[in-house]
Write a protein that holds these residues in place. Structure first.
Motif, mmCIF file in Angstrom:
data_model
loop_
_atom_site.group_PDB
_atom_site.id
_atom_site.type_symbol
_atom_site.label_atom_id
_atom_site.label_comp_id
_atom_site.label_asym_id
_atom_site.label_seq_id
_atom_site.Cartn_x
_atom_site.Cartn_y
_atom_site.Cartn_z
ATOM 1 N N UNK A 65 0.870 -1.167 0.000
ATOM 2 C CA UNK A 65 0.000 0.000 0.000
ATOM 3 C C UNK A 65 0.910 1.221 0.000
ATOM 4 N N UNK A 66 0.735 2.068 -1.003
ATOM 5 C CA UNK A 66 1.530 3.293 -1.121
ATOM 6 C C UNK A 66 0.554 4.443 -1.330
ATOM 7 N N UNK A 67 0.140 5.070 -0.230
ATOM 8 C CA UNK A 67 -0.855 6.140 -0.313
ATOM 9 C C UNK A 67 -2.184 5.588 -0.779
ATOM 10 N N UNK A 68 -2.636 6.044 -1.942
ATOM 11 C CA UNK A 68 -3.913 5.594 -2.502
ATOM 12 C C UNK A 68 -3.752 4.499 -3.543
ATOM 13 N N UNK A 69 -2.590 3.870 -3.574
ATOM 14 C CA UNK A 69 -2.326 2.789 -4.533
ATOM 15 C C UNK A 69 -2.067 1.482 -3.794
ATOM 16 N N UNK A 70 -2.615 0.418 -4.339
ATOM 17 C CA UNK A 70 -2.410 -0.929 -3.825
ATOM 18 C C UNK A 70 -1.870 -1.770 -4.965
ATOM 19 N N UNK A 71 -0.715 -2.373 -4.748
ATOM 20 C CA UNK A 71 -0.140 -3.250 -5.771
ATOM 21 C C UNK A 71 -0.171 -4.676 -5.247
ATOM 22 N N UNK A 72 -0.784 -5.571 -6.019
ATOM 23 C CA UNK A 72 -0.791 -7.003 -5.722
ATOM 24 C C UNK A 72 0.193 -7.664 -6.667
ATOM 25 N N UNK A 73 1.065 -8.531 -6.134
ATOM 26 C CA UNK A 73 2.092 -9.157 -6.961
ATOM 27 C C UNK A 73 2.169 -10.647 -6.623
ATOM 28 N N UNK A 74 1.974 -11.485 -7.638
ATOM 29 C CA UNK A 74 2.103 -12.930 -7.465
ATOM 30 C C UNK A 74 3.579 -13.313 -7.529
ATOM 31 N N UNK A 75 3.908 -14.472 -7.001
ATOM 32 C CA UNK A 75 5.302 -14.927 -7.003
ATOM 33 C C UNK A 75 5.860 -15.098 -8.413
ATOM 34 N N UNK A 76 4.981 -15.331 -9.406
ATOM 35 C CA UNK A 76 5.450 -15.501 -10.785
ATOM 36 C C UNK A 76 5.572 -14.173 -11.545
ATOM 37 N N UNK A 77 5.368 -13.049 -10.852
ATOM 38 C CA UNK A 77 5.553 -11.743 -11.475
ATOM 39 C C UNK A 77 4.287 -11.048 -11.924
ATOM 40 N N UNK A 78 3.162 -11.768 -11.958
ATOM 41 C CA UNK A 78 1.903 -11.088 -12.319
ATOM 42 C C UNK A 78 1.631 -9.982 -11.320
ATOM 43 N N UNK A 79 1.156 -8.849 -11.810
ATOM 44 C CA UNK A 79 0.968 -7.693 -10.949
ATOM 45 C C UNK A 79 -0.286 -6.942 -11.333
ATOM 46 N N UNK A 80 -0.994 -6.449 -10.330
ATOM 47 C CA UNK A 80 -2.174 -5.632 -10.542
ATOM 48 C C UNK A 80 -2.073 -4.408 -9.658
ATOM 49 N N UNK A 81 -2.299 -3.230 -10.247
ATOM 50 C CA UNK A 81 -2.296 -1.978 -9.495
ATOM 51 C C UNK A 81 -3.736 -1.500 -9.370
ATOM 52 N N UNK A 82 -4.121 -1.181 -8.133
ATOM 53 C CA UNK A 82 -5.455 -0.681 -7.853
ATOM 54 C C UNK A 82 -5.335 0.669 -7.153
ATOM 55 N N UNK A 83 -6.371 1.486 -7.276
ATOM 56 C CA UNK A 83 -6.404 2.781 -6.607
ATOM 57 C C UNK A 83 -7.655 2.849 -5.729
ATOM 58 N N UNK A 84 -7.549 3.628 -4.649
ATOM 59 C CA UNK A 84 -8.717 3.808 -3.772
ATOM 60 C C UNK A 84 -9.813 4.487 -4.569
ATOM 61 N N UNK A 85 -11.001 3.943 -4.448
ATOM 62 C CA UNK A 85 -12.144 4.517 -5.169
ATOM 63 C C UNK A 85 -12.693 5.731 -4.432
#
Length: 138
Positions: A118-138
Motif C-alpha cells: 500500500x503506497x498512499x492511494x495505490x495498492x499493488x498485488x504481486x504474485x510470485x510468478x511476477x503477475x501484478x495488478x495496481x489498484x487505486x482507492x475509489x
C-alpha cells in the motif's frame, strides 16, 4: 478514600485488551477501502475489477461477476504483507471471452496469495510468478 492496588488490575486488563485488539486490526487497516483496478502487468485491461476490504472479508467484481470471501494477512509489516483469500463464492454470469479472461486472471491472482504494497492511494498485488495488478482507492 485511597484506591487499592486491586482496583488498578481491571483498568490494566482493559488497557491491554484494547491495545491487543487494535494491534490485531492493524493488519487489514491499511487495506480497508474500496479499490478499483488501474492496470496489470499482463496488459489485460482490468475494466470493472474492484476489491473491497472490510476487516476479514473481501468482495467486489472480477469484471464479470460479483465475488465474496474471507481474507487474512500474513507477513504484515506496516504497509506490506501477503494476502490469503479463502471461501470465495461468486455469481455465475456469462461474459464475453475477453471479459472472462480478465476475470479468470484476477481470481487466479487473488487465490495465489499475492504480496501487497500500500503506497498512499495505490495498492499493488504481486504474485510470485511476477503477475501484478495496481489498484487505486475509489
Amino acid at each position: 478514600m485511597t484506591p487499592t492496588r486491586l482496583s488498578t488490575v481491571p483498568a490494566l486488563i482493559v488497557v491491554l485488551v484494547v491495545a491487543f485488539g487494535l494491534a490485531g486490526c492493524s493488519t487489514t487497516q491499511q487495506l480497508e477501502s474500496q479499490w478499483t483496478a488501474e492496470g496489470s502487468s499482463q496488459g489485460l485491461p482490468p475494466r470493472g475489477v474492484t476489491l473491497v476490504v472490510d476487516g476479514d472479508r473481501i468482495s467486489g467484481s472480477d469484471g464479470c461477476n460479483a465475488y465474496f470471501g474471507k481474507l487474512s494477512v500474513q507477513d504484515f509489516s506496516g504497509t506490506t504483507g501477503r494476502l490469503v483469500v479463502g471461501d470465495v463464492t461468486s455469481t455465475l454470469i456469462g461474459c464475453p471471452a475477453e471479459v472472462q479472461q480478465v476475470a479468470d486472471w484476477f481470481m487466479r491472482l487473488l487465490h495465489d496469495r499475492p504480496t501487497f504494497v500500500v503506497d498512499g492511494n495505490r495498492l499493488t498485488l504481486r504474485a510470485d510468478d511476477g503477475r501484478e495488478l495496481v489498484l487505486v482507492r475509489a
